[in-house]
Write a protein that holds these residues in place. Sequence first.
Motif, short mmCIF file in Angstrom:
data_model
loop_
_atom_site.label_atom_id
_atom_site.label_comp_id
_atom_site.label_asym_id
_atom_site.label_seq_id
_atom_site.Cartn_x
_atom_site.Cartn_y
_atom_site.Cartn_z
N GLN A 118 27.94 26.04 47.96
CA GLN A 118 28.64 27.08 48.66
C GLN A 118 28.36 25.57 50.41
OE1 GLN A 118 28.62 31.02 49.87
NE2 GLN A 118 29.96 30.75 51.28
N ILE A 119 29.35 25.57 51.06
CA ILE A 119 29.16 25.34 52.37
C ILE A 119 30.18 25.88 53.34
CG2 ILE A 119 29.16 23.21 54.12
CD1 ILE A 119 29.07 21.74 51.53
N ASP A 120 28.98 26.29 54.41
CA ASP A 120 29.84 27.37 55.79
C ASP A 120 29.96 25.83 56.79
OD1 ASP A 120 30.56 29.20 56.94
OD2 ASP A 120 29.49 29.90 57.68
N LEU A 121 31.73 25.58 56.61
CA LEU A 121 31.68 24.65 57.58
C LEU A 121 32.09 25.23 59.05
CD1 LEU A 121 34.40 22.96 55.57
CD2 LEU A 121 32.33 21.69 55.53
N SER A 122 32.37 24.35 60.07
CA SER A 122 32.93 24.87 61.25
C SER A 122 33.70 25.31 61.34
CB SER A 122 32.03 23.65 62.30
OG SER A 122 33.13 22.15 62.49
N GLN A 123 34.36 25.92 62.39
CA GLN A 123 35.47 26.31 62.27
C GLN A 123 36.64 24.75 61.98
OE1 GLN A 123 36.65 29.07 65.33
NE2 GLN A 123 35.66 30.69 63.76
N GLN A 124 36.17 23.99 63.23
CA GLN A 124 37.05 23.31 63.29
C GLN A 124 37.22 22.11 61.87
OE1 GLN A 124 34.91 23.61 64.97
NE2 GLN A 124 34.78 23.55 67.24
N ALA A 125 36.29 22.01 61.28
CA ALA A 125 35.43 21.25 60.57
C ALA A 125 36.79 21.74 58.67
CB ALA A 125 34.64 20.90 59.78
N PHE A 126 36.45 23.18 58.80
CA PHE A 126 37.84 24.28 57.77
C PHE A 126 38.86 23.98 58.23
CE2 PHE A 126 39.55 27.62 56.07
CZ PHE A 126 38.46 27.78 54.59
N ALA A 127 39.32 23.31 59.56
CA ALA A 127 41.12 23.35 59.53
C ALA A 127 41.12 22.72 59.00
CB ALA A 127 40.67 24.12 61.43
N LYS A 128 40.62 21.12 59.14
CA LYS A 128 40.71 19.48 58.24
C LYS A 128 41.03 19.95 57.33
CE LYS A 128 39.46 17.12 62.31
NZ LYS A 128 40.92 16.57 62.79
N LEU A 129 40.34 21.09 55.97
CA LEU A 129 41.29 21.72 54.79
C LEU A 129 42.28 22.39 54.64
CD1 LEU A 129 37.90 21.94 53.33
CD2 LEU A 129 39.31 19.55 53.67
#
Length: 229
Positions: free
Chosen positions: A105-116
């Motif tokens: 599991q990887i917990d992404l910054s919200q900004q990075a998650f929003a790229k996906l």
Amino acid sequence: MTPKPAKPSQKSTPTSSRGSTTSVSAGRIRPNTSYQGVATAYEAGVGDGACLFGPSPDMMIAAMNTTDYETSRACGAYVLVRAANGKSVTVRITNECPLPCAPGQIDLSQQAFAKLADLKVGRLPITWSLVSPGSIGTMSIRYKTGSSAYWCGIQVIGHRNPVARLEVSTGNGWRQLPRTSFNYFIAEDGNGCGKAIRVTDIYGEQLTVSGLAVRANVVQPTRVQFAQH
């Protein structure tokens, strides 16, 4: 222990050199390997985290689960995260995601998650792998707050590839320092503090930096960087 006061140090000019490669034991995150897991998102603030790098110049960052964090071995690693919808993002590991974060599991910054995907998705199946980015400057060294000639913690910043080992020069050769979960290598007795530093990445490449004074909590640039893979 309480560090003794630092002795005044002479100003010095750092020098760097690129050495040969050496074999290192592979950690959990290995080159040319794909991992499966899930991506989640968190509010990353200024981008600081358990790796203690400080504020991030961008928010393409993430927290690695404790298992794959591996006592901070994952700190500074660049990871390419791919979603099933075909979208991808490259992030730098700056933080640790404790339980219940599972292996993979990887917990992404919200900004990075929003790229996906939309943040409302919450959890997203992913695959991810280690990458060695091309556009990056030279690495830096920082001595931990409280460091002196009698006790010091040493951190590597801005490295292209994950750091596998850090050694300091002593009167009896090179001494490998133990690594902490907060991403510093510690010399409890001060032996080697302020001497030449040799850093090895997970590919076995060794870089040596000399001439850095023990300046606590000061980011000191070097002239070297690990090779791209």
